[in-house]
Design a protein around this motif. Sequence first.
Motif, PDB file in Angstrom:
ATOM      1  N   GLN A 202      30.433  47.311  42.649  1.00 20.43           N
ATOM      2  CA  GLN A 202      30.272  46.031  42.617  1.00 20.43           C
ATOM      3  C   GLN A 202      29.270  45.520  41.597  1.00 20.43           C
TER       4      GLN A 202
ATOM      5  N   SER B 193      31.562  44.804  49.264  1.00 18.56           N
ATOM      6  CA  SER B 193      30.012  45.291  49.130  1.00 18.56           C
ATOM      7  C   SER B 193      29.057  44.469  49.945  1.00 18.56           C
TER       8      SER B 193
ATOM      9  N   THR C 149      28.615  49.446  46.842  1.00 20.56           N
ATOM     10  CA  THR C 149      27.544  48.574  46.497  1.00 20.56           C
ATOM     11  C   THR C 149      27.319  48.740  44.973  1.00 20.56           C
TER      12      THR C 149
END
Length: 1024
Positions: A294, A319, A291
């Motif tokens: 990205q 993600s 996460t």
Amino acid sequence: MFENFLRFFINNSRMNYTLFVLVFAVGIVSYIKTPKEIFPVFDLDMVIVSGHYTGASVDTLDKIIVSSLEDDLKSTQGVKVITSIVNPGKFSIILELKKGTNIYDTVNKVKDTVSANKGNLPSDMDEPIVKAMELKKSLLELTISTNNKNVDLRAKANELKKQILSIKNISEVTIYGDSDKFYEIIVDEKKLEAFNIPALDFYRTISSLSYIFPLGQIEDKTKHFYISTKNGAKTQDELKNTKINIANTTIYLKDVAKVSKKYEDTSTLFSLDGKDAINLNVKQSTTGDATKLQKQIVDVIKTLNTQEDIIYTIRNDQSIKIKDRLNIVISNIILGLIIITLIVALLINARMAFIISVGIPTSFVIAAIYFYMFGYTINLISLVGVLLALGIVVDDAMVVSENIQQHVEEGMDVKEAAILGSKEMVKPVTIASLTTLFSFLPLLMMSGTMGEVIKLIPIALSALIIASLIESFVFLPIHAAHTLNKNSKTTSWKRANEIYSAVIHFLMRWKKSFLVMFIILVPFLTFMIIKQSHFQMFPAYDSSIINITLKANINSTLEQSNEIVKDVAKELLKKKDEFYISNIGTTAGYRKDSAGNTENYPYAMYITVELQKLKPQNFVDRYITPYLSFYYDDEGRTRELTSQEISKKLKEFLEDKKIKEKYNLLDLSVVQKKVGPIKADVKIGLVSNDYVKIDKYIKELTKKLNSIDGVISVANSTNKGIDELKISINSYGESLGLTESYLGELLSNKYLNIKKASVFNKDGILDIKVSSKYKDDLNYFKIQKITLKDGTIVTLQDVCSFDIVKSFEKITKENGLTNFYIFSNVNTKIITASEVLDILEPLLQKIKDDKVKVILKGEAQKNKELKDDMVLATALAMVLILLAMLYLFNSFRDTFIVMSVIPYSLFGVFAGHMLMGVNIGMTTIIGALGLAGVVINDGIIMMTYLKKSKNIQEVFKNSAKRFRPIVLTSVTTLIGVTSLMFFPTGQAVIFQPMAIALGFGLAWGTILNLLFLPVLYTFANRLK
């Protein structure tokens, strides 16, 4: 001693609360810092040896390289299976190791073996590469496209690759549609003939145009110098105008050859939505957080997105999937926590509900600390373990707090009640927790890839159970002492107890009849349900990606394949709204077939259809997940059909358009992503040196599979590859002194496009490669003139004969034996893989009788491995539970009475699957194994009080006392798995059978513990 421990933490309340706050804070920080992913990545117990030899056919590679290496590698210690895959020009040998073998020691041993074998390899071949096989975590795909034809996308892709690789925890960036620059020299042999220059002499001269290596050093008294050449011509013009002298003839290179600076022919061509593009596949390290990574990549793109009309498209973003999966499971956990709190408040009182509602998240944050400290990740598997543990964690808090509440209701001081209530429960609660732990721990014994994945469930459960014990006997007593009040009202269970008492009295009057009927009827019904059940290793789940795999005629070029796949993509885009398509990526020169095998051929094609996000599908999706999750984003959730439904529509669309016939394709299949190591539902291998038999039985199996309703695709590995043209020197050639060595050196310079030299320039090191102008002209090949060593000039067909040899597209070998596979996928709503194999059994037996070895792979192989693993795991779990029970009760009779509940609880497992219409699967078996420990918990609670009974009246009294805690613990455990049972979404569907096994098994097990157990105990002890 334990009483002193309890008093210490209750008396030192300020210290206890400070510790509680610190643990909570550290747990929250640990959760934030722990990497998030969909599935865990782990080390594979495999070593891979890979090599390439440009221009070699499959048969040639196998004979001169692969077979030799296989023979030497067989003696490597710790190797279980050797699998070889031979493709034109390259090969891979995979060594699967036995469990416990040190992979890095094995890598060094294999390297030594390969080095020792180098003398048997061709002299111009690079030494094969040996490395430990590893799974890499895909993060996202980044596609670069433009409408400006003057933009060099390759250069931009390489620039972007460098920037992405500079981000911490990005491990690899692979570019599809890219290639390296080099100088290409295309020789016109007819002009060489005009200058009377022998072709071989010319090729040898090209090799000497540049020398890029150092020449040494001068250490003069006055000054030191390094020595090197200028490394030949630097530019295309300089190279063209290079003078060369051959056989006393001086010419410019441009007189006999065309020189150009170009990109190498790519092995793949990529397009996005039908337009040429370059695709970057970004992978992350095992310690990275998808996460966060990205977001960093998006920031990089923002700095570039204004440049030269370039369009950057992020595709297959993991993600987003990670957030969606976390949302589903986390919201289910929070929902379970809320419902459990409300039920406890309703069935007992609000004060106890508060104590339990504090205890559950406390156990979670303690477990989060454990996960962070020991390097585990938060993923779908570990969160499912947490979800399954939710009710189990509540059990500990429920039993302890309920016991404290009973003492409070009896008039005891709250503080003393907290100490005594906790003290009384420490032994049964600890043993009950251990039995749950023992039932799941054997899952650590599972082998293979699935074993590595599934082991996170017992690890997560273990962490939570231990955390729950800490919470129940360190923090819960102080909370109870300061929260519970003897004056607070509790919900009356009088009516429920009366009903339970009436039922138990009735069964006691008819205990012999009841036990005889029960012991006969329940196993019979269980057997009948199993007989009608279907087994499916893993259920299908909704995916945001659908793949279409294609293969054209073997004589198709990469460019032709690219046009075909782009045309198909354009046809699909016409139905973009109907199929809920977000984007379509196409690759020519690469594909994964319907069995998951990777193929890199010019005529292979792959289409990746990325779908829009799925709309909320059920009550939990609509009204729970958006409000109880941390990362929810409702943008783009427009898709109304599941990926399975769209796959079916795509297949029908391609058939209606007659795409396969239009482009004369050898294969066209719509493929959905599968779970785990099984890529083909049915995979059958045939082994024989008689290729006629192999061909015959592959055709028979194909025909039979295609006739079975529910089989959706059939393919095999017996495809023929590009023909090999074998050259033999005839007697006339031999009389002229022509040798294969001389002929080989001459022709390889013309047809292999091999590197002859290298130069330095502003782009770095560039290779110089040479090939013939007439390289792809078959007629010229035979009539070309060659100059022999004595100067004699002859045509190739004068001195050689030619034979065309058919060969396979690729060869797959296992432990040195060539295997030919046929594989198929099935619609599990119609038929399962096991049922397909049952239908094929007569034909397979016929094949075996004809001396052809049959090897079952796919789901059949995994079923066998699963059966072996589960037998050992079940045996170990039962032994551990037995020992725990004997320690607690010190009685074989009482132990076996409690443990008798385990086999009878299986009726609930299978009945639940039948009622829900869900196939029995691998996770069902895992759930049933875990059920043993969960059911035993209630049995321990009941037996602890039954043992105090001296007569049947005391059995009634003591069983009634345990009625409330057993019902409460069962209800709360059931709530923990309810959402996963009835509202599974996305990849969580994989674990629905596990939740059904635990949920329905526990519901039935509760009835067993409340009714069957007291009656059996009374009968066994002859109480009156």
